[in-house]
Design an enzyme around this catalytic site. Structure first.
Site, short mmCIF file in Angstrom:
data_model
loop_
_atom_site.label_atom_id
_atom_site.label_comp_id
_atom_site.label_asym_id
_atom_site.label_seq_id
_atom_site.Cartn_x
_atom_site.Cartn_y
_atom_site.Cartn_z
N HIS A 194 -84.22 45.72 -52.50
CA HIS A 194 -83.51 44.58 -51.91
C HIS A 194 -83.54 44.70 -50.41
O HIS A 194 -83.14 45.71 -49.86
CB HIS A 194 -82.06 44.55 -52.40
CG HIS A 194 -81.93 44.20 -53.85
ND1 HIS A 194 -82.13 42.94 -54.32
CD2 HIS A 194 -81.66 44.97 -54.93
CE1 HIS A 194 -81.97 42.93 -55.63
NE2 HIS A 194 -81.68 44.16 -56.03
N CYS A 247 -87.05 40.57 -50.52
CA CYS A 247 -86.72 39.35 -49.80
C CYS A 247 -87.06 39.54 -48.32
O CYS A 247 -86.85 40.61 -47.77
CB CYS A 247 -85.24 39.02 -49.94
SG CYS A 247 -84.80 38.56 -51.61
#
Lengths: 404, 648
Positions: free
Chosen positions: A156, A198
């Site tokens: 992440h 991301c």
């Protein structure tokens, strides 16, 4: 003997890599998942899929550093105990050492850094090779100036950072500085940095060291998405970008002789497939985009390398000619040695024929048969007889004592 | 001198002194209006799953097929047990769970409230997760009798079927406790309190046996309420009961997960507070908010899940309502999926809100948006208290303000010179002085009345059931008389300044208490704030005594008119003030919500809430609201008994 028969143009071809600037002699891979917990199953599946692929394409386990912060196979929530899948078809068990088919076997998983060992500090130490002397070699990145390194990270992340295990994060600057140290320490020849998270493309924006090729799954302010969930495992099993990387590598890279170019691979990551803007940074490599796109995928994902012969002295164009002359001389000498004993010693030729040994091995056989005078053989037999007599005498003596 | 003198003079500003009552009124209106705008789209939000780990509805559910036969068999079994004695039933339930391979334990409990005994026996079974680390657990509950007192045939049967089904899976990261409690309120209360205690000392009012079998920390509890009999009954919607004791709420993520699993995965509509037809209009949203406001302010249990909230265990009850086409297997699959989601948790539910107001199953207001409503209302009391404090520091009006008597010579008020640079001004001395406040008597009065609040609290929780209505009638009468008595014999003899201080202290306490309470139980603080709102505007009434005495001495038309005028003011105000007294409001509540049970039923419930459930509402009514009202009444009526000579 055989060497002498080689056409000289073939030898010249072997020596060719000497004159091309870009060459690597070993391939290494660092595969990192940075997140743990059951709902991040896909990040571990991503990493294990890449692990499987680079292993399939020939990078040996001792040149793969695998960092897994969690153990999905043994999570109590896992319906399929001991298995990790990257597709809901569940045809391929990433954890199984046999695989769906016998020949797909991977020989198990070697995790180099697991659980709490997967930290930013350990990762940077690994890249820069700053370890205490006690650190085992199997957990080190033993690369040199001729090594191509593949670095794959997933987890992440956000704008210019990637989370490590919920407690810390690595920034793009940390990464860039670590790569610069690697460059200064001549720890890589070229490097392919891949990241699936991301806002992944922000992670390579700070790189400044030469020889680093970088690619990411999504642009700034974009999310990277998971590809699909397995309703029986109960979680998403793989991320989109990695999924299509694997799709490409599985379908196009069928063998270690596949001649697929990087440009084709990068072009495969379209927005329609990935649902985010995958990016590539070419500018740190020699030749820029055009040259880099023509590089083979196997330069980073496989273990196919050129061979370099170290000359030690300053290379000149005539070196290989001298080598050839020397080789021819050696060959001629061997030939003359071979023909000479053939007429003298029939036994020797008979023994070599019976063994089917090539003539090259004769040099070592000479050592045993070289001292072939009868006198020496008699002396040897006599000494053996004396020793045998002594042994028998001692035996008799001990028996007599035993009777008493 | 200059600046402070100006500020001191500002205190005397007639505009500023007149402002507080208007400010208070504004605060109350804003607070009320605030609540009324919450249902609008602009002020509420769509619910969402905050916790990543939950993954609601991401698994296939396999509860079906032959499990249906198992369910029907268990339902028949449960029906058979319902016709046996309590003892046989408990043994029967235990043996069913034992056959499934669960560790079974019984727990008996009893409470003595209002001269009655509440008792029962819980049966619970422990399903150990084969690969779980035994540090955490979740609870699957079905009370033998549901909240309405009906036998929970299908609910219990479904819990047993699910236990059997769950036993076959090896995916549990947490142990599962299956609890068949005797009833829906006190059984779970006994069980959960014993679960979190190592030894329970029996008292005069409570005797709970300890639990022989426990597991790890409870991460969630789901109760099934499905009273369909042995022949089954399809249902239309799932009503999700979520409010706990004292208005505590489960984490919004648990509620959202249940709604998402039921509606998105299984296609079952969900409802709140039994409002079956929710059109998502402003009116329906407000209705849902009000229903939640009432149940949460009362603070009593609303289902088996309620007892878990004080122990910080998130719990909900799934209650089937209506007549539709969903059957028990759909409810079973919903529960299965919900348990898979709770099973996915890595830590205690903490991501989402614990303080929220729901207006629909998919819309909510978070604490930041609704809290000001109660805070502003609480603030109105603080404003009044500060204004009264300032007023109490003001010297008693000097003679200049009194009407002149014939032949009297007006004395010059003491003046002082104030210099500010080149400016020089003459200012009355009294404007710069602060009269010393006499604090002892006001503090003693306020403290005394608040302590007296424990008398009704004690009486109502210790008197036998049959005597409760009489006690309450007496209490009502005493409540109305007490302020009159205090006013006549005590407050009317005090100087106005001290009366002012009494009221100020009382309101200050109320404002502080309500603003604190609003963070713990918003609904209670909000409603209490509204009920107390007249107290900000209480001022001593005009003196009836003065008028009467005057009229006996001098018969004049003016005075007769004065009496009439004063009576016309005193009468309606007194009636209105009595109407907002705690006992009178409780009588109204009785009339509205306890039709058949009457005052006795209501009072017994209140006593049970206090003694057995640990509900604090009683303490708030008698320890906060009642004393404040009594003090307010004493101040109000103190004016009536004031002698004309007091001022001289």
């Amino acid at each position: 003997m055989r060497l002498t028969n080689f056409p000289s143009w073939l030898l010249a071809l072997l020596a060719l890599p000497l004159f091309t600037a870009a060459v690597h002699t070993s391939n290494w891979a660092v595969l990192v998942s940075t997140s743990r917990f059951w709902f991040n199953y896909r990040h571990l599946a991503n990493t294990l899929s890449l692990y499987r692929t680079v292993k399939r394409l020939g990078i040996p386990d001792n040149q793969i550093i695998l960092m897994l912060p969690d153990d999905m196979a043994c999570n109590p929530r896992n319906t399929f105990t001991g298995s990790v899948f990257n597709d809901k078809s569940r045809m391929l068990d990433l954890y199984d050492d046999k695989g769906a088919l016998e020949d797909l076997g991977m020989g198990g998983i070697e995790v180099d850094y697991r659980g709490n060992e997967v930290t930013v500090e350990n990762f940077i130490r690994l890249l820069t090779d700053r370890w205490p002397s006690s650190h085992p070699h199997s957990k080190r990145l033993m690369t040199g100036p001729q090594s191509n390194v593949l670095i794959y990270m997933t987890g992440h992340g956000g704008n210019e950072f990637l989370k490590f295990q919920d407690s810390e994060e690595i920034s793009s600057f940390d990464l860039a500085d670590a790569f610069e140290q690697m460059y200064e320490k001549k720890r890589y020849h070229e490097m392919l940095f891949m990241i699936d998270t991301c806002q992944a493309n922000t992670m390579y924006s700070a790189f400044y060291s030469p020889g680093v090729l970088a690619t990411g799954s999504s642009a700034r302010d974009q999310s990277s998405y998971s590809h699909h969930a397995d309703q029986d495992v109960g979680v998403a099993v793989i991320d989109r970008w990695t999924y299509f990387y694997l799709e490409f590598l599985e379908t196009r890279m069928n063998s270690t002789s596949s001649d697929i170019r990087l440009g084709e691979l990068f072009d495969y990551m379209t927005f329609d497939r990935v649902h985010s803007d995958a990016g590539v940074r070419y500018d740190l490599l020699e030749g820029r985009e055009q040259a880099v796109r023509e590089r083979r995928v196997l330069d980073f994902f496989g273990n196919v390398q050129g061979v370099e012969i170290e000359t030690g002295t300053q290379e000149t164009q005539n070196d290989w000619k001298k080598d050839l002359e020397a080789l021819q001389e050696l060959g001629a000498r061997a030939e003359s040695q071979q023909t000479a004993p053939k007429s003298k010693d029939k036994n020797a030729t008979a023994s070599t024929a019976a063994n089917g040994m090539p003539n090259v091995s004769r040099v070592s056989l000479d050592m045993a048969q070289g001292g072939g005078s009868w006198l020496k053989k008699m002396a040897g037999a006599a000494s053996l007889a004396v020793l045998g007599g002594a042994w028998m005498a001692s035996n008799k003596l001990t028996k007599q004592y035993a009777v008493k | 001198m200059a600046l402070s003198a100006r500020l001191l003079a500002l205190r005397r500003s007639p505009v500023l002194l007149k402002l507080p009552p208007y400010l208070s009124a504004l605060c109350i209106l804003v607070g009320l209006g605030w609540l009324l705008i919450l249902p609008l789209n602009e002020y509420s939000r769509q619910t969402y799953i905050s916790e990543n780990a939950i993954l609601p509805g991401q698994v296939h559910t396999y509860f079906g097929g032959s499990e249906h036969n198992v369910f029907r068999a268990y339902r028949q079994e449960v029906y058979g047990l319902s016709e046996r004695s309590d003892h046989e039933r408990i043994a029967g339930l235990g043996s069913v769970m034992r056959e499934q391979g669960l560790k079974v334990a019984n727990q008996s409990y009893s409470w003595h409230v209002a001269g009655e005994e509440i008792s029962g026996t819980n049966v619970s079974g422990l399903l150990k997760g084969p690969r779980a680390d035994a540090t955490e657990a979740m609870v699957l509950m079905a009370a033998w009798r549901n909240f309405e007192g009906e036998i929970n045939y299908s609910g219990v049967a479904l819990a047993l079927t699910l236990a059997r089904y769950f036993k076959r899976w090896s995916i549990w990261s947490k142990d599962i406790l299956v609890l068949i409690s005797e009833d829906s309120t006190y059984g779970p209360e006994a069980w959960v309190s014993a679960y979190h205690t190592t030894s329970i000392v029996p008292t005069a009012s409570r005797n709970i046996s300890s639990l022989p079998i426990k597991a790890g920390a409870l991460q969630g509890a789901v109760a099934l309420d499905y009273p369909a009999g042995p022949w089954g009954q399809r249902f239309d919607k799932l009503d999700i009961a979520y409010d706990g004791i004292n208005g505590a709420l489960p984490n919004l993520d648990l509620f959202n997960t249940a709604v998402q699993v039921a509606s998105s995965q299984m296609g079952i509509g969900c409802s709140l507070h039994n409002l079956k037809d929710h059109s998502d209009s402003y009116k329906d949203r407000l209705k849902t908010i009000s229903k939640g406001l009432i149940t949460q302010s009362v603070g009593h249990a609303t289902g088996p899940h309620s007892a878990f909230m004080p122990y910080h265990v998130d719990a909900i009850t799934l209650k089937t309502i209506g007549d539709g086409w969903h059957d028990e297997m759909t409810l079973g699959r919903t529960t299965e999926s919900l348990f898979r989601s709770i099973n996915n948790l890595l830590e205690h539910l903490h991501q989402s809100f614990f303080f929220y107001v729901l207006m629909n199953t998919n819309r909510f207001v978070s604490i930041g948006n609704y809290l000001p409503a109660a805070m502003i209302i609480a603030g109105s009391f603080s404003i009044s208290a500060l204004a009264l404090w300032v007023q109490s520091g003001k010297p008693t009006p000097s003679e200049g303000t009194k009407p002149m008597r014939p032949g009297e010579k007006r004395k010059q008020p003491g003046m002082t010179v104030v210099k500010d640079g080149k400016n020089v001004a003459l200012v009355p001395k009294e404007d710069l002085e602060v009269v010393e406040r006499k604090m002892f008597i006001p503090a003693a009065v306020v403290l005394g009345v608040h302590l007296a609040g424990f008398i009704p609290l004690y009486l109502l929780n210790h008197v036998d059931r049959s005597n409760l209505p009489y006690t309450f009638i007496t209490l009502t009468a005493a409540t109305v008389i007490l302020p009159q008595y205090l006013a006549r014999h005590f407050l009317s003899n005090l100087p106005p300044q001290q009366i002012c201080t009494i009221q100020s202290l009382s309101l200050l306490l109320l404002g502080a208490t309500l603003s604190t309470l609003s963070t713990l139980n918003f609904s209670l603080a909000f409603l209490l704030g509204l009920l107390c709102s007249p107290l900000s505007f209480v001022r001593p009434l005009p003196s009836l005594r003065f008028s009467l005495e005057q009229s006996t001495r001098y018969v004049s038309v003016d005075d007769a008119a004065g009496i009439a005028a004063n009576l016309a003011v005193v009468g309606p105000i007194s009636v209105m003030f009595v109407a907002v007294s705690p006992p009178v409001v409780l009588w109204v509540v009785k009339g509205m919500f306890f039709g058949s049970a009457g005052a006795e039923g209501m009072l017994v419930e209140m006593a049970r809430g206090w003694v057995a459930q640990g509900v604090w509402t009683g303490a708030v009514i008698w320890g906060v609201w009642w004393p404040v009202w009594v003090v307010g009444g004493s101040v109000l009526w103190s004016g009536c008994w004031r002698r004309p000579a007091d001022d001289e």
